[in-house]
Each structure stands twice: as C-alpha cells, then as structure tokens.
Scaffold this active site. Structure first.
Site, mmCIF file in Angstrom:
data_model
loop_
_atom_site.group_PDB
_atom_site.id
_atom_site.type_symbol
_atom_site.label_atom_id
_atom_site.label_comp_id
_atom_site.label_asym_id
_atom_site.label_seq_id
_atom_site.Cartn_x
_atom_site.Cartn_y
_atom_site.Cartn_z
ATOM 1 N N MET A 39 0.848 -1.306 0.082
ATOM 2 C CA MET A 39 0.190 -0.195 0.019
ATOM 3 C C MET A 39 0.671 1.231 -0.065
ATOM 4 O O MET A 39 0.783 2.415 0.801
ATOM 5 C CB MET A 39 -0.888 -0.059 1.390
ATOM 6 C CG MET A 39 -2.176 0.688 1.207
ATOM 7 S SD MET A 39 -3.344 -0.583 0.416
ATOM 8 C CE MET A 39 -3.072 -1.971 1.507
ATOM 9 N N PRO A 40 1.991 1.302 -0.878
ATOM 10 C CA PRO A 40 2.612 2.231 -0.908
ATOM 11 C C PRO A 40 2.023 3.637 -1.071
ATOM 12 O O PRO A 40 1.394 3.705 -2.129
ATOM 13 C CB PRO A 40 4.017 2.196 -1.831
ATOM 14 C CG PRO A 40 3.815 0.602 -2.201
ATOM 15 C CD PRO A 40 2.197 0.334 -1.867
ATOM 16 N N TYR A 41 2.447 4.756 -0.617
ATOM 17 C CA TYR A 41 2.297 6.109 -0.759
ATOM 18 C C TYR A 41 3.497 6.898 -1.173
ATOM 19 O O TYR A 41 4.332 7.078 0.002
ATOM 20 C CB TYR A 41 1.410 6.807 0.355
ATOM 21 C CG TYR A 41 1.137 8.200 0.135
ATOM 22 C CD1 TYR A 41 0.169 8.703 -0.558
ATOM 23 C CD2 TYR A 41 1.880 9.020 0.957
ATOM 24 C CE1 TYR A 41 -0.259 10.063 -0.806
ATOM 25 C CE2 TYR A 41 1.688 10.660 0.794
ATOM 26 C CZ TYR A 41 0.758 11.085 -0.406
ATOM 27 O OH TYR A 41 0.525 12.389 -0.451
#
Lengths: 68, 68, 68, 68, 68, 68
Positions: free
Chosen positions: F1-3
């Site tokens: 779930m990288p931001y």
C-alpha cells in the site's frame, strides 16, 4: 496557525536539543511572521539512517564509506 | 483517492481506538465527498511527546508544568 | 494536539464540503480519542489530477481512459 | 532539489531493499527530470499495520480477515 | 540532512519574509544541532484559509466570526 | 500500500514528464518491494522557488546569484 515538521536523521539527539529546536523555530515564526506561540506547533521526526537516502545511497552507507 | 495522515501524540492509543479513527475518517470521506472506501487511505503517526512542540515548549515539558 | 492532513484530488470541492470535512474529522478526534476541538487542526490539500498517480498512471490519464 | 517521501507498511523490509528503493527512485529523478543525485533526497517511513487504514479498516485487520 | 516543512495560512506573505523564515530556521539547525547549511532544506507551504481547520471550522469562517 | 510524495521545484514540468515520474516510481515499488501497481499511489507537489530554501536562501535567490 503555523505547523512545522522537522525531519532529521536519528542521531540520539537529546531532549534538551529537541527543546531548543522547538523554541528556536517558534521564535522565528513569532519574530518574522508575527505569529502567536500559542498557535505554533513543531513536530520533530527522527529518521533511521538506513531510511534516509542521498545521492542514491542511504546515509548509513554514505557514513560507512566516509569512515572506511 | 483520498489520503489522510493523522498525527497524534504517542499516548498508548489502543488498536481499537486507532481502528475507530480509521473507520470514522473513512466514513467522513464517503459521506461528505462521495469517495469510495476502496480508494480511501488513512495513516496514523504517533509522535513522542518530547518531539511535539507547542508554545515554544515540548508537550512533555508542558505536561510536567501542569502537574507540578 | 492532533494534526490531520487530508489530500484529495482537485475536483472543485465547495467551501461548504470542505467545512463539513473539517467538522467531521474534528468530531472523530473528539469522540474517539477524547481530544479537544481547540487543539485539533485539519489541513486539506487539493492535488491536480495530473500530479496524482495510481497504477503507474496519472488520475487525469485514468479518467480519460474510462471515458474513452 | 527533489525530496521524496516513501511510506510503506512495516514488513521488516531489509536494508538491501531499502537501499534499492533509494537508488531506483533517485535514478527516476535523474533520468526523467534531469536532477542531480547530489540534490536528491529520499526518506522512507515504515508504518505499523495497525496504523495504516484502507476501506475503513486497518491493514492488520484486513490481513487477519484474508487469512481467516 | 534536515528537511523542514513549514505550513502557514496563505496571507500574502512577502518574498522577503519567506526568505527570513528560511534563514532563521536554517540558523536554528546550524546553531542547535550543528548541521551544515549546505545540507539543510526548508519548504514553505501556503494553505488557503478555507482549507485550514481549527475547532471544527475553517480559518476563513473563524475570521469572519471574529470580525462580525 | 505504498504512498509516495514527490516534492520538486515548480519548473513548468510537462504532463508527460510527470507521467514518467509516476510510472518510474511505481515500477520501483513493484520491482524492488513486490508491491502491486493497484495499491501504489504517487503524489507530486510542485513548490514555488521562493518557497524552497537551501543554504539559508531561497532557490529563487540562489538562481539569481548564479546568473548574476
């Protein structure tokens, strides 16, 4: 209503130095921008050296090279 | 595609309360802005009290003064 | 002393809706974590669609594909 | 003078993989935008799974459901 | 390698004042933490008043109430 | 779930280059960390040069000196 986020490498900075960073930056907001200390917030994040990159390498790696 | 970053002081907040913060903020994005829960992300940062400053002092210091 | 940063795509959200986001998130902090509204800050950033990426493409591009 | 902040879930990512993320993103800034590696900074934040929310639930909870 | 992000309300702050904020905060990092100015970065974000919330209301609304 | 949040100076970067930054960084997350493009988000912030400081001066000022 200033919010200031300070990100530094995690170098075991003492509580006294962190307090001085908070006081110093709050003073800049008051003196330069006329803000109230009551509405000024400073948050310090200490980042592990292997998580901070510069020149395509981590600071952990760059420091090892400098010492090597 | 909302991304919401919540920064709070590190007060040993329970997993249940953090889950309720995530659920509550997601609900605001759905209800007010018509966003989908599937595209809504919430990240909570817990900040040590000596790293959070207000009125030119750390929260750690301000709480000691209040108790003193 | 919560600080909440909401990042959404720039869709011409009205001042009324932004006010409702601020009120709703503040209410979550008060209700779930027992924070005071006086110490709760919410900052909304509206991001242009060509600056927000998902699945390796900008939202601007993804919306053009969906409509095409 | 790019500053890139990468936020990922805390999955015990190795120092080698973090170094590869730093190198890879720096390369994108150099190759696509013509930036100098000397002026490119990457900071990785690893977020506990109970602090990262999606679909109104924490990632910790979502993973438990998937396994259950 | 400090990175400092200053978020203030958008009040038509002059370039001179913004330069003084940059100089003042850099000086704090040098004086208190022994950082080099060469490795200190300050980024100022100016946030529209209807996007900044306090006490559950936007600053735009709070200022209208104060004047009313 | 990288931001991933990319902050660059506002240099009239074209939509094509911004799309290439999004694609390139997403590819790094997929290739190095095994993330899915579907759960990878990239947000680019373009910062005015008088708001970005280095060495105690704004980039706007530093560029004027270099040219002078």
């Amino acid at each position: 209503m200033p919010y200031i986020n300070v990100r530094i490498t995690d170098d075991d900075v003492s509580a006294e130095k962190k307090a001085a960073v908070i006081a110093g930056i709050t003073d800049v907001m008051v003196r330069v921008l006329g803000k109230s200390p009551d509405s000024t917030f400073v948050v310090i994040d200490e980042v592990p050296m292997e998580n901070w990159g510069h020149k395509g390498k981590s600071i952990a790696e760059l420091r090892r090279q400098t010492k090597g």
